[in-house]
Design a protein around this motif. Structure first.
Motif, PDB file in Angstrom:
ATOM      1  N   GLU A   1       0.844  -1.200   0.000  1.00 27.81           N
ATOM      2  CA  GLU A   1       0.000   0.000   0.000  1.00 27.81           C
ATOM      3  C   GLU A   1       0.885   1.259   0.000  1.00 27.81           C
ATOM      4  O   GLU A   1       0.634   2.208  -0.738  1.00 27.81           O
ATOM      5  N   LEU A   2       1.932   1.217   0.826  1.00 27.63           N
ATOM      6  CA  LEU A   2       2.834   2.374   0.887  1.00 27.63           C
ATOM      7  C   LEU A   2       3.523   2.588  -0.455  1.00 27.63           C
ATOM      8  O   LEU A   2       3.687   3.716  -0.927  1.00 27.63           O
ATOM      9  N   TYR A   3       3.937   1.474  -1.071  1.00 26.43           N
ATOM     10  CA  TYR A   3       4.593   1.564  -2.383  1.00 26.43           C
ATOM     11  C   TYR A   3       3.633   2.193  -3.395  1.00 26.43           C
ATOM     12  O   TYR A   3       4.005   3.097  -4.158  1.00 26.43           O
ATOM     13  N   ASP A   4       2.395   1.719  -3.354  1.00 36.36           N
ATOM     14  CA  ASP A   4       1.386   2.215  -4.289  1.00 36.36           C
ATOM     15  C   ASP A   4       1.122   3.706  -4.058  1.00 36.36           C
ATOM     16  O   ASP A   4       1.027   4.493  -5.003  1.00 36.36           O
ATOM     17  N   GLU A   5       1.047   4.088  -2.775  1.00 36.58           N
ATOM     18  CA  GLU A   5       0.804   5.500  -2.463  1.00 36.58           C
ATOM     19  C   GLU A   5       1.961   6.367  -2.931  1.00 36.58           C
ATOM     20  O   GLU A   5       1.763   7.423  -3.523  1.00 36.58           O
ATOM     21  N   ALA A   6       3.184   5.900  -2.650  1.00 40.91           N
ATOM     22  CA  ALA A   6       4.357   6.683  -3.070  1.00 40.91           C
ATOM     23  C   ALA A   6       4.390   6.815  -4.589  1.00 40.91           C
ATOM     24  O   ALA A   6       4.766   7.854  -5.131  1.00 40.91           O
TER      25      ALA A   6
END
Ligand code: FAD
Ligand code: NAD
Length: 480
Positions: A68-73
Protein backbone atom coordinates in the motif's frame (compact mmCIF):
# COMPACT_ATOMS: atom_id res chain seq x y z
CA UNK A 1 6.82 -44.00 34.55
CA UNK A 2 3.32 -42.55 34.98
CA UNK A 3 1.93 -40.43 32.18
CA UNK A 4 1.87 -36.64 32.66
CA UNK A 5 -1.61 -35.52 33.72
CA UNK A 6 -3.35 -32.19 33.16
CA UNK A 7 -6.76 -30.69 33.83
CA UNK A 8 -6.92 -29.26 30.32
CA UNK A 9 -5.03 -30.37 27.22
CA UNK A 10 -5.29 -28.27 24.07
CA UNK A 11 -4.36 -29.82 20.72
CA UNK A 12 -3.15 -27.06 18.36
CA UNK A 13 -1.44 -23.76 19.19
CA UNK A 14 -3.22 -21.38 16.76
CA UNK A 15 -5.52 -18.52 17.86
CA UNK A 16 -8.27 -20.91 18.99
CA UNK A 17 -5.88 -23.17 20.88
CA UNK A 18 -3.40 -20.76 22.44
CA UNK A 19 -6.19 -18.47 23.71
CA UNK A 20 -8.08 -21.45 25.15
CA UNK A 21 -4.87 -22.53 26.92
CA UNK A 22 -4.20 -19.07 28.35
CA UNK A 23 -7.78 -18.67 29.61
CA UNK A 24 -7.78 -22.19 31.11
CA UNK A 25 -4.51 -21.42 32.91
CA UNK A 26 -5.90 -18.09 34.15
CA UNK A 27 -8.83 -20.00 35.62
CA UNK A 28 -6.43 -22.13 37.65
CA UNK A 29 -6.32 -25.33 35.57
CA UNK A 30 -3.07 -27.20 34.99
CA UNK A 31 -2.85 -26.78 31.24
CA UNK A 32 -0.80 -28.15 28.35
CA UNK A 33 -0.86 -27.38 24.65
CA UNK A 34 0.37 -29.74 21.95
CA UNK A 35 1.63 -28.02 18.81
CA UNK A 36 2.81 -30.01 15.82
CA UNK A 37 6.07 -28.88 14.36
CA UNK A 38 4.44 -27.33 11.26
CA UNK A 39 6.16 -24.02 11.92
CA UNK A 40 9.65 -23.51 13.31
CA UNK A 41 11.48 -20.40 14.49
CA UNK A 42 15.00 -19.52 13.27
CA UNK A 43 16.47 -21.82 15.97
CA UNK A 44 14.37 -24.71 14.68
CA UNK A 45 12.10 -24.69 17.73
CA UNK A 46 8.33 -25.20 17.43
CA UNK A 47 6.36 -22.02 16.87
CA UNK A 48 2.97 -21.12 18.31
CA UNK A 49 0.34 -18.95 16.61
CA UNK A 50 -0.87 -21.42 13.97
CA UNK A 51 -1.97 -20.33 10.52
CA UNK A 52 -2.87 -16.83 11.72
CA UNK A 53 0.53 -15.74 12.98
CA UNK A 54 2.76 -17.83 10.73
CA UNK A 55 1.15 -17.90 7.29
CA UNK A 56 -2.16 -16.06 7.54
CA UNK A 57 -3.59 -12.91 9.09
CA UNK A 58 -0.40 -11.30 10.35
CA UNK A 59 2.05 -11.84 7.47
CA UNK A 60 -0.62 -10.99 4.88
CA UNK A 61 -1.40 -7.71 6.61
CA UNK A 62 2.31 -6.84 6.80
CA UNK A 63 2.65 -7.30 3.03
CA UNK A 64 -0.59 -5.45 2.38
CA UNK A 65 0.78 -2.44 4.28
CA UNK A 66 4.13 -2.48 2.46
CA UNK A 67 2.48 -2.73 -0.93
CA UNK A 68 0.00 0.00 0.00
CA UNK A 69 2.83 2.37 0.89
CA UNK A 70 4.59 1.56 -2.38
CA UNK A 71 1.39 2.21 -4.29
CA UNK A 72 0.80 5.50 -2.46
CA UNK A 73 4.36 6.68 -3.07
CA UNK A 74 4.02 5.78 -6.73
CA UNK A 75 0.56 7.20 -7.37
CA UNK A 76 -0.99 9.12 -4.47
CA UNK A 77 1.82 11.37 -3.16
CA UNK A 78 1.55 13.55 -6.24
CA UNK A 79 -1.89 14.91 -5.26
CA UNK A 80 -0.30 16.26 -2.06
CA UNK A 81 2.37 18.01 -4.11
CA UNK A 82 5.02 15.46 -3.16
CA UNK A 83 7.31 14.24 -5.91
CA UNK A 84 8.76 10.79 -5.39
CA UNK A 85 10.82 9.79 -8.36
CA UNK A 86 12.07 6.29 -9.14
CA UNK A 87 10.19 4.60 -6.33
CA UNK A 88 11.40 1.03 -6.11
CA UNK A 89 10.43 -2.00 -4.07
CA UNK A 90 13.01 -4.38 -2.69
CA UNK A 91 10.89 -7.52 -2.33
CA UNK A 92 13.36 -9.48 -0.13
CA UNK A 93 13.41 -6.54 2.35
CA UNK A 94 9.62 -6.45 2.38
CA UNK A 95 9.47 -10.21 3.02
CA UNK A 96 12.17 -9.94 5.71
CA UNK A 97 10.16 -7.28 7.54
CA UNK A 98 7.13 -9.56 7.41
CA UNK A 99 9.18 -12.51 8.71
CA UNK A 100 10.52 -10.40 11.60
CA UNK A 101 6.99 -9.45 12.64
CA UNK A 102 6.02 -13.13 12.61
CA UNK A 103 9.08 -14.07 14.70
CA UNK A 104 8.32 -11.31 17.20
CA UNK A 105 4.67 -12.23 17.64
CA UNK A 106 5.12 -16.01 17.76
CA UNK A 107 7.85 -15.58 20.38
CA UNK A 108 5.41 -13.37 22.28
CA UNK A 109 2.90 -16.23 22.52
CA UNK A 110 5.63 -18.48 23.90
CA UNK A 111 6.31 -15.79 26.50
CA UNK A 112 2.61 -15.77 27.41
CA UNK A 113 2.73 -19.57 27.83
CA UNK A 114 5.65 -19.21 30.24
CA UNK A 115 3.92 -16.42 32.16
CA UNK A 116 0.78 -18.54 32.53
CA UNK A 117 2.75 -21.74 33.30
CA UNK A 118 1.33 -23.63 30.33
CA UNK A 119 3.26 -26.75 29.30
CA UNK A 120 4.13 -26.73 25.61
CA UNK A 121 4.43 -30.20 24.08
CA UNK A 122 5.99 -30.28 20.60
CA UNK A 123 4.60 -32.98 18.31
CA UNK A 124 1.49 -34.29 16.65
CA UNK A 125 -1.39 -34.92 19.05
CA UNK A 126 -3.52 -37.99 18.51
CA UNK A 127 -6.31 -39.48 20.63
CA UNK A 128 -5.17 -42.83 22.02
CA UNK A 129 -7.99 -43.81 24.39
CA UNK A 130 -9.64 -43.13 27.75
CA UNK A 131 -8.99 -44.50 31.20
CA UNK A 132 -11.37 -43.59 34.01
CA UNK A 133 -11.87 -39.82 33.87
CA UNK A 134 -8.75 -39.20 31.75
CA UNK A 135 -8.41 -38.91 28.00
CA UNK A 136 -5.12 -40.27 26.70
CA UNK A 137 -3.42 -38.42 23.89
CA UNK A 138 -0.21 -39.52 22.16
CA UNK A 139 2.30 -36.80 21.28
CA UNK A 140 4.56 -37.86 18.43
CA UNK A 141 7.61 -35.76 17.60
CA UNK A 142 9.20 -35.32 14.19
CA UNK A 143 12.00 -37.63 15.29
CA UNK A 144 9.40 -40.39 15.77
CA UNK A 145 9.62 -40.30 19.56
CA UNK A 146 6.27 -40.54 21.30
CA UNK A 147 4.78 -40.04 24.77
CA UNK A 148 1.25 -40.37 26.08
CA UNK A 149 -0.22 -37.59 28.20
CA UNK A 150 -3.55 -37.55 30.02
CA UNK A 151 -6.17 -34.89 30.66
CA UNK A 152 -9.65 -34.54 32.07
CA UNK A 153 -10.63 -32.12 29.32
CA UNK A 154 -9.32 -31.98 25.76
CA UNK A 155 -9.85 -28.97 23.50
CA UNK A 156 -9.22 -29.73 19.82
CA UNK A 157 -8.00 -26.65 17.95
CA UNK A 158 -6.16 -28.18 15.02
CA UNK A 159 -7.28 -25.55 12.52
CA UNK A 160 -7.29 -25.86 8.75
CA UNK A 161 -5.03 -26.25 5.73
CA UNK A 162 -5.32 -24.88 2.20
CA UNK A 163 -7.52 -26.86 -0.16
CA UNK A 164 -5.65 -27.93 -3.29
CA UNK A 165 -7.10 -28.92 -6.64
CA UNK A 166 -6.55 -32.18 -8.51
CA UNK A 167 -4.00 -31.78 -11.31
CA UNK A 168 -2.61 -28.51 -9.92
CA UNK A 169 0.39 -29.52 -7.78
CA UNK A 170 1.37 -26.83 -5.28
CA UNK A 171 5.16 -26.54 -4.82
CA UNK A 172 4.97 -23.13 -3.10
CA UNK A 173 7.56 -21.78 -5.51
CA UNK A 174 5.75 -21.47 -8.84
CA UNK A 175 2.30 -22.75 -7.93
CA UNK A 176 1.54 -21.48 -4.45
CA UNK A 177 -1.07 -21.61 -1.75
CA UNK A 178 -1.04 -18.94 0.97
CA UNK A 179 2.31 -20.18 2.27
CA UNK A 180 4.30 -19.56 -0.93
CA UNK A 181 2.26 -16.52 -1.94
CA UNK A 182 3.44 -14.73 1.21
CA UNK A 183 7.10 -15.32 0.42
CA UNK A 184 7.64 -14.73 -3.31
CA UNK A 185 11.19 -13.45 -3.86
CA UNK A 186 10.32 -11.09 -6.73
CA UNK A 187 7.27 -9.48 -8.29
CA UNK A 188 5.92 -11.90 -10.91
CA UNK A 189 5.27 -10.26 -14.25
CA UNK A 190 2.04 -12.20 -14.73
CA UNK A 191 0.23 -13.63 -11.69
CA UNK A 192 -2.69 -16.02 -11.99
CA UNK A 193 -5.01 -16.59 -9.03
CA UNK A 194 -7.63 -19.33 -8.72
CA UNK A 195 -10.48 -18.20 -6.46
CA UNK A 196 -11.74 -14.63 -5.92
CA UNK A 197 -12.34 -15.18 -2.20
CA UNK A 198 -10.66 -13.37 0.67
CA UNK A 199 -7.14 -14.71 0.10
CA UNK A 200 -7.32 -14.27 -3.69
CA UNK A 201 -8.36 -10.63 -3.29
CA UNK A 202 -5.95 -9.75 -0.47
CA UNK A 203 -2.85 -11.42 -1.92
CA UNK A 204 -3.86 -10.56 -5.49
CA UNK A 205 -3.93 -6.91 -4.32
CA UNK A 206 -0.46 -7.13 -2.79
CA UNK A 207 1.22 -8.29 -5.98
CA UNK A 208 -0.95 -6.11 -8.24
CA UNK A 209 0.16 -2.99 -6.31
CA UNK A 210 3.75 -4.03 -6.72
CA UNK A 211 3.34 -4.25 -10.49
CA UNK A 212 2.08 -7.75 -11.38
CA UNK A 213 -0.47 -8.21 -14.10
CA UNK A 214 -3.02 -10.11 -11.98
CA UNK A 215 -5.82 -12.29 -13.36
CA UNK A 216 -8.23 -14.05 -11.00
CA UNK A 217 -10.37 -16.97 -12.16
CA UNK A 218 -13.45 -17.54 -10.02
CA UNK A 219 -15.75 -20.54 -10.43
CA UNK A 220 -18.91 -18.90 -9.10
CA UNK A 221 -20.94 -16.48 -11.20
CA UNK A 222 -21.24 -14.08 -8.23
CA UNK A 223 -18.56 -11.87 -6.72
CA UNK A 224 -18.14 -11.93 -2.91
CA UNK A 225 -21.43 -13.77 -2.54
CA UNK A 226 -21.54 -13.40 1.29
CA UNK A 227 -21.29 -9.59 1.28
CA UNK A 228 -24.08 -7.04 1.00
CA UNK A 229 -24.99 -6.40 -2.66
CA UNK A 230 -24.19 -2.66 -2.43
CA UNK A 231 -20.71 -3.51 -1.12
CA UNK A 232 -20.17 -6.11 -3.82
CA UNK A 233 -21.10 -3.63 -6.53
CA UNK A 234 -18.77 -0.92 -5.19
CA UNK A 235 -15.92 -3.40 -4.64
CA UNK A 236 -16.26 -4.84 -8.13
CA UNK A 237 -16.16 -1.37 -9.68
CA UNK A 238 -13.15 -0.31 -7.63
CA UNK A 239 -11.07 -3.48 -7.99
CA UNK A 240 -11.69 -4.06 -11.69
CA UNK A 241 -12.17 -0.56 -13.17
CA UNK A 242 -10.01 1.64 -10.93
CA UNK A 243 -7.32 -0.81 -9.86
CA UNK A 244 -7.16 -3.01 -12.94
CA UNK A 245 -7.54 -6.42 -11.28
CA UNK A 246 -8.81 -8.78 -13.98
CA UNK A 247 -11.46 -11.00 -12.40
CA UNK A 248 -13.32 -13.57 -14.49
CA UNK A 249 -16.45 -14.93 -12.80
CA UNK A 250 -17.99 -18.28 -13.75
CA UNK A 251 -14.65 -19.60 -15.06
CA UNK A 252 -14.27 -23.38 -15.29
CA UNK A 253 -10.65 -24.46 -15.39
CA UNK A 254 -10.23 -27.44 -17.70
CA UNK A 255 -6.47 -27.99 -17.70
CA UNK A 256 -3.28 -26.63 -16.19
CA UNK A 257 0.10 -27.18 -17.84
CA UNK A 258 3.39 -26.14 -16.31
CA UNK A 259 6.50 -25.68 -18.44
CA UNK A 260 9.91 -24.31 -17.47
CA UNK A 261 8.85 -20.89 -18.73
CA UNK A 262 5.25 -20.49 -17.54
CA UNK A 263 1.96 -21.98 -16.40
CA UNK A 264 -0.92 -22.22 -18.87
CA UNK A 265 -4.49 -22.55 -17.61
CA UNK A 266 -7.25 -23.43 -20.07
CA UNK A 267 -10.67 -22.36 -18.92
CA UNK A 268 -14.22 -22.13 -20.18
CA UNK A 269 -16.18 -18.93 -19.74
CA UNK A 270 -19.66 -18.58 -21.18
CA UNK A 271 -19.53 -20.13 -24.62
CA UNK A 272 -15.82 -19.50 -25.10
CA UNK A 273 -12.61 -21.28 -24.18
CA UNK A 274 -9.58 -19.24 -23.13
CA UNK A 275 -6.01 -19.68 -21.96
CA UNK A 276 -4.35 -17.76 -19.14
CA UNK A 277 -0.55 -17.78 -19.22
CA UNK A 278 1.22 -16.69 -16.06
CA UNK A 279 4.61 -16.86 -14.31
CA UNK A 280 3.26 -17.67 -10.84
CA UNK A 281 -0.07 -19.09 -9.75
CA UNK A 282 -1.86 -18.76 -6.41
CA UNK A 283 -4.43 -21.40 -5.54
CA UNK A 284 -6.85 -19.91 -2.99
CA UNK A 285 -10.01 -22.00 -3.16
CA UNK A 286 -10.87 -22.38 0.51
CA UNK A 287 -9.49 -24.41 3.40
CA UNK A 288 -10.09 -27.87 4.83
CA UNK A 289 -10.28 -28.82 8.54
CA UNK A 290 -7.25 -30.60 10.03
CA UNK A 291 -8.47 -33.92 11.41
CA UNK A 292 -6.14 -36.39 9.68
CA UNK A 293 -3.85 -38.07 12.18
CA UNK A 294 -5.92 -36.85 15.12
CA UNK A 295 -7.04 -40.37 15.99
CA UNK A 296 -10.76 -39.50 15.82
CA UNK A 297 -11.60 -43.13 15.02
CA UNK A 298 -9.67 -44.40 18.06
CA UNK A 299 -12.17 -42.72 20.39
CA UNK A 300 -15.27 -42.28 18.18
CA UNK A 301 -14.98 -38.49 17.77
CA UNK A 302 -17.74 -37.55 15.33
CA UNK A 303 -17.15 -35.46 12.20
CA UNK A 304 -19.85 -33.68 10.20
CA UNK A 305 -20.59 -34.10 6.49
CA UNK A 306 -17.81 -31.63 5.61
CA UNK A 307 -15.15 -33.37 7.67
CA UNK A 308 -15.27 -30.83 10.51
CA UNK A 309 -15.52 -31.92 14.13
CA UNK A 310 -19.20 -31.89 15.03
CA UNK A 311 -20.03 -29.59 17.96
CA UNK A 312 -23.09 -28.03 19.59
CA UNK A 313 -23.57 -24.30 20.28
CA UNK A 314 -21.11 -24.56 23.17
CA UNK A 315 -18.38 -26.29 21.16
CA UNK A 316 -18.98 -29.62 22.91
CA UNK A 317 -18.29 -32.68 20.76
CA UNK A 318 -20.11 -36.01 21.03
CA UNK A 319 -17.51 -37.14 23.61
CA UNK A 320 -17.66 -36.22 27.29
CA UNK A 321 -15.21 -33.40 28.13
CA UNK A 322 -13.88 -33.19 24.57
CA UNK A 323 -14.37 -29.78 23.00
CA UNK A 324 -13.40 -28.26 19.64
CA UNK A 325 -12.89 -24.65 18.53
CA UNK A 326 -11.74 -22.57 15.55
CA UNK A 327 -11.34 -23.56 11.91
CA UNK A 328 -11.74 -27.28 12.65
CA UNK A 329 -15.47 -26.77 13.43
CA UNK A 330 -18.47 -25.11 11.75
CA UNK A 331 -18.70 -21.35 11.28
CA UNK A 332 -16.52 -18.75 9.61
CA UNK A 333 -12.80 -19.47 9.46
CA UNK A 334 -11.72 -16.35 11.32
CA UNK A 335 -9.06 -15.98 14.00
CA UNK A 336 -11.23 -13.86 16.30
CA UNK A 337 -14.09 -16.37 16.08
CA UNK A 338 -11.71 -19.16 17.18
CA UNK A 339 -10.31 -17.04 20.02
CA UNK A 340 -13.79 -16.28 21.39
CA UNK A 341 -14.64 -19.97 21.26
CA UNK A 342 -11.41 -20.78 23.12
CA UNK A 343 -12.37 -18.40 25.93
CA UNK A 344 -15.94 -19.73 26.02
CA UNK A 345 -14.82 -23.36 26.33
CA UNK A 346 -12.28 -22.64 29.10
CA UNK A 347 -14.97 -20.76 31.03
CA UNK A 348 -17.55 -23.51 30.54
CA UNK A 349 -15.02 -26.05 31.86
CA UNK A 350 -14.68 -23.83 34.93
CA UNK A 351 -18.47 -23.91 35.39
CA UNK A 352 -18.88 -20.32 34.22
CA UNK A 353 -21.38 -19.00 31.65
CA UNK A 354 -19.13 -18.99 28.59
CA UNK A 355 -20.85 -17.66 25.49
CA UNK A 356 -20.15 -16.62 21.89
CA UNK A 357 -22.61 -14.38 20.05
CA UNK A 358 -22.25 -15.70 16.50
CA UNK A 359 -24.58 -12.95 15.24
CA UNK A 360 -22.07 -10.19 15.97
CA UNK A 361 -18.86 -11.62 14.55
CA UNK A 362 -17.28 -8.98 12.30
CA UNK A 363 -15.96 -9.84 8.84
CA UNK A 364 -13.11 -7.84 7.31
CA UNK A 365 -11.41 -8.01 3.93
CA UNK A 366 -8.15 -6.05 3.93
CA UNK A 367 -8.19 -4.87 0.35
CA UNK A 368 -8.03 -1.21 -0.53
CA UNK A 369 -10.61 0.04 0.16
CA UNK A 370 -11.20 -2.25 3.10
CA UNK A 371 -14.50 -4.07 3.41
CA UNK A 372 -16.07 -4.83 6.79
CA UNK A 373 -19.45 -5.88 8.01
CA UNK A 374 -21.41 -7.26 10.92
CA UNK A 375 -24.90 -8.72 11.03
CA UNK A 376 -27.31 -9.28 8.18
CA UNK A 377 -27.00 -8.22 4.56
CA UNK A 378 -29.90 -6.72 2.63
CA UNK A 379 -30.23 -10.01 0.72
CA UNK A 380 -30.63 -11.95 3.97
CA UNK A 381 -33.24 -9.53 5.30
CA UNK A 382 -35.25 -9.81 2.07
CA UNK A 383 -35.03 -13.61 2.13
CA UNK A 384 -36.18 -13.65 5.74
CA UNK A 385 -39.01 -11.17 4.95
CA UNK A 386 -37.80 -8.77 7.65
CA UNK A 387 -38.87 -5.16 7.07
CA UNK A 388 -35.96 -2.76 7.35
CA UNK A 389 -34.87 0.82 6.80
CA UNK A 390 -31.54 1.77 5.24
CA UNK A 391 -29.13 4.62 5.85
CA UNK A 392 -26.22 4.90 3.43
CA UNK A 393 -23.66 7.72 3.45
CA UNK A 394 -20.61 8.01 1.17
CA UNK A 395 -17.14 8.93 2.47
CA UNK A 396 -17.12 11.58 -0.27
CA UNK A 397 -19.25 13.77 2.03
CA UNK A 398 -16.74 13.48 4.92
CA UNK A 399 -14.11 16.16 5.58
CA UNK A 400 -11.56 13.77 7.09
CA UNK A 401 -11.80 11.37 4.14
CA UNK A 402 -11.28 14.30 1.76
CA UNK A 403 -8.32 15.52 3.80
CA UNK A 404 -6.80 12.07 3.68
CA UNK A 405 -7.33 11.94 -0.07
CA UNK A 406 -9.30 8.72 0.16
CA UNK A 407 -13.04 9.07 -0.37
CA UNK A 408 -14.01 5.73 -1.94
CA UNK A 409 -16.94 3.86 -0.45
CA UNK A 410 -19.68 4.30 2.11
CA UNK A 411 -21.27 3.14 5.36
CA UNK A 412 -24.61 1.39 5.08
CA UNK A 413 -26.76 0.71 8.12
CA UNK A 414 -29.77 -1.60 8.12
CA UNK A 415 -32.28 -1.26 10.96
CA UNK A 416 -35.56 -2.98 11.76
CA UNK A 417 -38.45 -0.93 10.33
CA UNK A 418 -40.57 -1.61 13.41
CA UNK A 419 -38.12 -1.41 16.32
CA UNK A 420 -35.18 0.53 14.77
CA UNK A 421 -32.82 -2.16 16.15
CA UNK A 422 -29.60 -2.34 14.13
CA UNK A 423 -29.60 -5.53 12.06
CA UNK A 424 -26.49 -5.07 9.96
CA UNK A 425 -23.75 -2.55 9.17
CA UNK A 426 -21.65 -2.67 6.00
CA UNK A 427 -18.61 -0.52 5.34
CA UNK A 428 -16.39 -0.20 2.30
CA UNK A 429 -13.70 2.42 2.61
CA UNK A 430 -10.47 3.39 4.28
CA UNK A 431 -10.16 2.02 7.85
CA UNK A 432 -13.37 -0.01 7.54
CA UNK A 433 -11.66 -2.66 9.70
CA UNK A 434 -11.50 -0.23 12.63
CA UNK A 435 -14.81 1.56 11.99
CA UNK A 436 -16.80 -1.68 12.16
CA UNK A 437 -15.97 -2.04 15.88
CA UNK A 438 -18.50 0.67 16.78
CA UNK A 439 -21.23 -1.25 14.97
CA UNK A 440 -20.21 -4.51 16.69
CA UNK A 441 -20.41 -2.87 20.12
CA UNK A 442 -23.75 -1.29 19.25
CA UNK A 443 -25.25 -4.57 18.07
CA UNK A 444 -23.84 -6.49 21.03
CA UNK A 445 -25.63 -4.01 23.33
CA UNK A 446 -28.85 -4.33 21.28
CA UNK A 447 -28.66 -0.70 20.12
CA UNK A 448 -31.12 0.97 17.77
CA UNK A 449 -30.01 3.29 14.95
CA UNK A 450 -31.25 6.24 17.01
CA UNK A 451 -28.68 5.38 19.72
CA UNK A 452 -25.81 5.86 17.26
CA UNK A 453 -27.52 8.95 15.88
CA UNK A 454 -27.51 10.49 19.39
CA UNK A 455 -23.88 9.66 20.23
CA UNK A 456 -21.35 12.50 19.88
CA UNK A 457 -18.72 11.47 17.29
CA UNK A 458 -15.41 13.36 17.17
CA UNK A 459 -14.95 15.82 14.32
CA UNK A 460 -13.35 15.49 11.86
CA UNK A 461 -13.22 11.68 11.82
CA UNK A 462 -14.26 8.90 9.49
CA UNK A 463 -16.57 7.70 12.28
CA UNK A 464 -18.85 10.64 11.49
CA UNK A 465 -19.93 8.64 8.42
CA UNK A 466 -21.25 5.92 10.78
CA UNK A 467 -23.11 8.67 12.68
CA UNK A 468 -24.58 10.09 9.48
CA UNK A 469 -25.61 6.61 8.27
CA UNK A 470 -27.54 6.14 11.52
CA UNK A 471 -29.22 9.54 11.01
CA UNK A 472 -29.95 8.55 7.41
CA UNK A 473 -31.90 5.50 8.62
CA UNK A 474 -34.41 8.10 9.89
CA UNK A 475 -33.98 10.18 6.74
CA UNK A 476 -32.37 13.09 8.61
CA UNK A 477 -28.65 13.13 7.80
CA UNK A 478 -27.11 16.50 8.63
CA UNK A 479 -24.24 16.61 6.16
CA UNK A 480 -25.59 14.77 3.12
P1 FAD B 1 -4.86 -22.64 13.05
O1 FAD B 1 -4.45 -21.23 13.12
O2 FAD B 1 -4.84 -23.32 11.74
O3 FAD B 1 -3.94 -23.42 14.09
C1 FAD B 1 -4.02 -24.79 14.26
C2 FAD B 1 -2.71 -25.26 14.82
O4 FAD B 1 -2.84 -26.63 15.17
C3 FAD B 1 -1.55 -25.17 13.82
O5 FAD B 1 -0.47 -24.52 14.43
C4 FAD B 1 -1.22 -26.63 13.51
O6 FAD B 1 0.18 -26.82 13.31
C5 FAD B 1 -1.67 -27.32 14.78
N1 FAD B 1 -2.06 -28.73 14.60
C6 FAD B 1 -2.83 -29.28 13.63
N2 FAD B 1 -3.01 -30.59 13.86
C7 FAD B 1 -2.34 -30.88 15.00
C8 FAD B 1 -2.17 -32.05 15.76
N3 FAD B 1 -2.74 -33.23 15.40
N4 FAD B 1 -1.40 -31.99 16.86
C9 FAD B 1 -0.82 -30.82 17.26
N5 FAD B 1 -0.97 -29.66 16.59
C10 FAD B 1 -1.74 -29.70 15.47
N6 FAD B 1 -8.59 -14.61 9.88
C11 FAD B 1 -8.94 -13.43 10.41
O7 FAD B 1 -9.74 -13.38 11.34
N7 FAD B 1 -8.43 -12.26 9.92
C12 FAD B 1 -7.54 -12.23 8.90
O8 FAD B 1 -7.09 -11.17 8.49
C13 FAD B 1 -7.15 -13.48 8.33
N8 FAD B 1 -6.26 -13.51 7.32
C14 FAD B 1 -5.86 -14.72 6.82
C15 FAD B 1 -4.95 -14.73 5.77
C16 FAD B 1 -4.54 -15.92 5.22
C17 FAD B 1 -3.54 -15.91 4.09
C18 FAD B 1 -5.03 -17.15 5.76
C19 FAD B 1 -4.57 -18.46 5.22
C20 FAD B 1 -5.94 -17.15 6.81
C21 FAD B 1 -6.38 -15.93 7.34
N9 FAD B 1 -7.32 -15.88 8.37
C22 FAD B 1 -7.71 -14.67 8.87
C23 FAD B 1 -7.90 -17.10 8.95
C24 FAD B 1 -7.19 -17.45 10.27
O9 FAD B 1 -5.81 -17.60 10.03
C25 FAD B 1 -7.78 -18.73 10.84
O10 FAD B 1 -9.17 -18.59 10.97
C26 FAD B 1 -7.18 -19.02 12.20
O11 FAD B 1 -5.79 -19.17 12.14
C27 FAD B 1 -7.80 -20.31 12.75
O12 FAD B 1 -7.29 -20.55 14.03
P2 FAD B 1 -7.24 -22.03 14.62
O13 FAD B 1 -6.59 -21.92 15.95
O14 FAD B 1 -8.57 -22.65 14.56
O15 FAD B 1 -6.32 -22.86 13.62
P1 NAD C 1 -12.76 -18.38 0.30
O1 NAD C 1 -13.78 -19.37 0.65
O2 NAD C 1 -12.83 -17.02 0.84
O3 NAD C 1 -12.70 -18.22 -1.28
C1 NAD C 1 -12.46 -19.28 -2.14
C2 NAD C 1 -12.98 -18.91 -3.51
O4 NAD C 1 -12.52 -19.88 -4.44
C3 NAD C 1 -14.51 -18.94 -3.57
O5 NAD C 1 -14.97 -17.74 -4.14
C4 NAD C 1 -14.81 -20.15 -4.44
O6 NAD C 1 -15.99 -20.03 -5.19
C5 NAD C 1 -13.59 -20.21 -5.32
N1 NAD C 1 -13.32 -21.51 -5.90
C6 NAD C 1 -13.43 -22.72 -5.31
N2 NAD C 1 -13.07 -23.70 -6.17
C7 NAD C 1 -12.70 -23.09 -7.33
C8 NAD C 1 -12.22 -23.55 -8.57
N3 NAD C 1 -12.05 -24.85 -8.81
N4 NAD C 1 -11.95 -22.64 -9.54
C9 NAD C 1 -12.13 -21.31 -9.30
N5 NAD C 1 -12.58 -20.82 -8.13
C10 NAD C 1 -12.86 -21.70 -7.15
O7 NAD C 1 -11.37 -19.08 0.66
P2 NAD C 1 -9.89 -18.51 0.70
O8 NAD C 1 -9.80 -17.21 0.00
O9 NAD C 1 -9.03 -19.65 0.30
O10 NAD C 1 -9.68 -18.26 2.25
C11 NAD C 1 -9.83 -19.34 3.18
C12 NAD C 1 -10.39 -18.86 4.49
O11 NAD C 1 -9.44 -18.06 5.16
C13 NAD C 1 -11.61 -18.01 4.30
O12 NAD C 1 -12.74 -18.79 4.61
C14 NAD C 1 -11.50 -16.90 5.28
O13 NAD C 1 -12.41 -17.07 6.33
C15 NAD C 1 -10.09 -17.01 5.84
N6 NAD C 1 -9.40 -15.73 5.55
C16 NAD C 1 -9.87 -14.62 6.18
C17 NAD C 1 -9.29 -13.40 5.91
C18 NAD C 1 -9.82 -12.19 6.58
O14 NAD C 1 -10.56 -12.32 7.55
N7 NAD C 1 -9.47 -10.99 6.13
C19 NAD C 1 -8.25 -13.31 5.00
C20 NAD C 1 -7.83 -14.46 4.36
C21 NAD C 1 -8.41 -15.67 4.65
Amino acid sequence: MANKQFDVLVIGGGPGGYVAAIRAAQLGFSTACIESESYADPKGEVRLGGTCLNVGCIPSKALLRSSELYDEASHAFVMHGITAESVTMDVPSMVRRKDNIVTQLTAGIKGLFKKNKITLLAGLGSFAGRENEFWQVAVTGKDGGSEVVEAKHVIVATGSSPRHLDGIPVDNKTICDNVGALSLDAVPKRLGVIGAGVIGLELGSVWKRLGSDVTILEALPDFLAGADPAITKEAWKTFTQKQGLKIHLGAKITSVKQTKKSIKLDYELGDGTFTLECDKLIVSVGRVPNTAGLGCDNVGLKLDERGRIEVNDHCQTNLENVWAVGDVIRGPMLAHKGMEEGVMVAELIAGQAGHVNYDTIPYVIYTHPEIAWVGKTETQLKNEAIEYRTGQIPFMANGRALGQGDTTGFVKMLACAKTDRILGVHVIGVNASELIAEAVVAMEFGAVAEDIARICHAHPTLSEVMHEAALAVDKRPLHF
